[in-house]
Design an enzyme around this catalytic site. Structure first.
Site, PDB file in Angstrom:
ATOM      1  N   LEU A   8      13.598  10.159  37.666  1.00 15.68           N
ATOM      2  CA  LEU A   8      14.164   9.324  38.733  1.00 15.68           C
ATOM      3  C   LEU A   8      15.211  10.084  39.529  1.00 15.68           C
ATOM      4  CD1 LEU A   8      14.539   6.015  36.686  1.00 15.68           C
ATOM      5  CD2 LEU A   8      12.682   6.671  38.234  1.00 15.68           C
ATOM      6  N   ASP A  48      16.240   9.131  26.687  1.00 12.10           N
ATOM      7  CA  ASP A  48      17.499   9.864  26.788  1.00 12.10           C
ATOM      8  C   ASP A  48      17.203  11.247  26.219  1.00 12.10           C
ATOM      9  OD1 ASP A  48      20.931   9.272  25.697  1.00 12.10           O
ATOM     10  OD2 ASP A  48      19.875  11.143  26.170  1.00 12.10           O
ATOM     11  N   TYR A 137      28.604  23.569  35.474  1.00 13.05           N
ATOM     12  CA  TYR A 137      27.186  23.532  35.857  1.00 13.05           C
ATOM     13  C   TYR A 137      26.604  24.949  35.844  1.00 13.05           C
ATOM     14  CZ  TYR A 137      23.150  22.610  38.964  1.00 13.05           C
ATOM     15  OH  TYR A 137      21.905  22.506  39.527  1.00 13.05           O
TER      16      TYR A 137
HETATM   17  C1  VAH Z   1      24.206  20.873  43.417  1.00 11.58           C
HETATM   18  N1  VAH Z   1      22.132  20.372  44.597  1.00 11.58           N
HETATM   19  O1  VAH Z   1      24.756  20.834  44.502  1.00 11.58           O
HETATM   20  C2  VAH Z   1      22.679  20.945  43.387  1.00 11.58           C
HETATM   21  C3  VAH Z   1      22.229  22.385  43.317  1.00 11.58           C
HETATM   22  C4  VAH Z   1      22.374  24.582  44.413  1.00 11.58           C
HETATM   23  C5  VAH Z   1      22.919  23.243  44.363  1.00 11.58           C
HETATM   24  O2  VAH Z   1      22.409  22.922  42.064  1.00 11.58           O
HETATM   25  O3  VAH Z   1      24.820  20.872  42.379  1.00 11.58           O
END
Ligand code: VAH
Length: 312
Positions: A8, A48, A137
């Site tokens: 989703l 999950d 990230y």
């Molecule tokens: C973000 N759209 O902004 C994602 C992506 C390269 C950017 O990883 O975190």
């Protein structure tokens, strides 16, 4: 038969439709942590991704031979909740790799330009280069790339991935990214004829229209494995632009459109740590990566499709 997690999400929601048109609806199992009101026809299960046992059971019962692991927390959200991001992004990835190993499934998960950091060359960023990201990230993405390569070298699992740039789509609005300004701007252009960008003018980032991203996933997964010298993950990009350039592209269709700036220091710092433009030549050489949409062609299609969506 393909199992998709994060069905989703921004990529997942369109990937399901793409895979079902390519391989047949009943051959694609969509899973996500909840079912939204947007009716999903075809096989769907609540999952999950931190629940290993349920993931294994769903994959086994469905008879999946391919796993596309798309569930993740994006960059800005991950900076707000780094511990949750680690547990979801790395826990979910480890589970999907383990299930894929146990059931000998082909495996795909995306990395990102977020896997690069301030010490990475910013222009024509090479396929093989320094990767010391300064976001949770990015740490997740670099660790994820190394983990997927490990499963290939150690267990022979057929893992493949791409480093996606910012993705632009009109179906599911992205949640918690940094490049999302390039999606929001189209909605606001149609709704308000103006957009206040949280990313500063002159901030270049790689971008790609979603149809090109989906085709890249299919092309990579169908590529001849003997031609792949790299696995996780290939640089892919379609264009590099900064906010005033996407605004100019929109103004060609909506002359009264105006962009303003109110920089968000958190997301600006993330954007500043990423490359300006990456080099996709290895993906082109090893599996024929290609794109169809440049900025103006994307803008024309986005505005057309959004007009239809917003007037529906
Ligand atoms: C973000 N759209 O902004 C994602 C992506 C390269 C950017 O990883 O975190």
């Amino acid at each position: 038969k393909i199992m998709v997690t994060g069905a989703l999400g921004q990529i997942g929601s369109e990937l399901i439709a793409k895979l079902r048109s390519e391989y047949g609806t009943d051959n694609v199992l969509a899973t996500d942590i909840r079912r939204t009101n947007s009716a999903i026809e075809g096989p769907f299960e609540i999952l999950d991704v931190t629940d290993t046992n349920k993931m294994h059971t769903l994959a086994k019962d469905f008879g999946a031979d391919t796993m596309m692991h798309m569930a993740a927390l994006l960059s800005a959200k991950a900076e707000e909740e780094p511990l949750f991001a680690w547990n979801l992004n790395m826990g979910g990835l480890m589970n999907s790799l383990e299930v894929s190993r146990e059931l000998n499934m082909q495996f795909f998960t995306p990395s990102s330009i977020g896997a690069f950091g301030p010490s990475t060359p910013k222009k024509d960023t090479p396929q093989d280069t320094l990767q010391r990201p300064t976001t949770m990230y990015g740490v997740n993405k670099v660790a994820g790339e190394l983990l997927c390569d490990y499963y290939f070298h150690k267990f022979g699992l057929d893992t493949r991935g791409v480093r996606f740039p910012g993705l632009i789509s009109y179906v599911a609005q992205p949640g918690g990214g940094t490049t999302d300004y390039a999606v929001d701007i189209y909605y606001k252009a149609l709704e308000e004829r103006k957009y206040t960008s949280y990313i500063a003018e002159g901030t270049y980032m790689d971008m790609m229209y979603m149809p090109d991203a989906l085709q890249a996933i299919v092309d990579l997964m169908e590529a001849d494995p003997t031609k792949l010298d790299h696995r996780n993950a290939f640089n892919v990009t379609a264009m590099s632009f900064e906010p005033s350039q996407i605004a100019a592209s929109i103004k060609k269709h909506i002359p009264s459109f105006e962009i303003a700036y109110d920089v968000d220091p958190v997301r600006q710092a993330i954007a500043d740590s990423w490359p300006d433009s990456i080099d996709p030549s290895v993906a082109i050489a090893e599996w024929g990566f290609k794109t169809n949409y440049n900025l103006d062609k994307m803008t024309a299609d986005m505005l057309l499709k959004l007009k239809l969506k917003l007037s529906a």
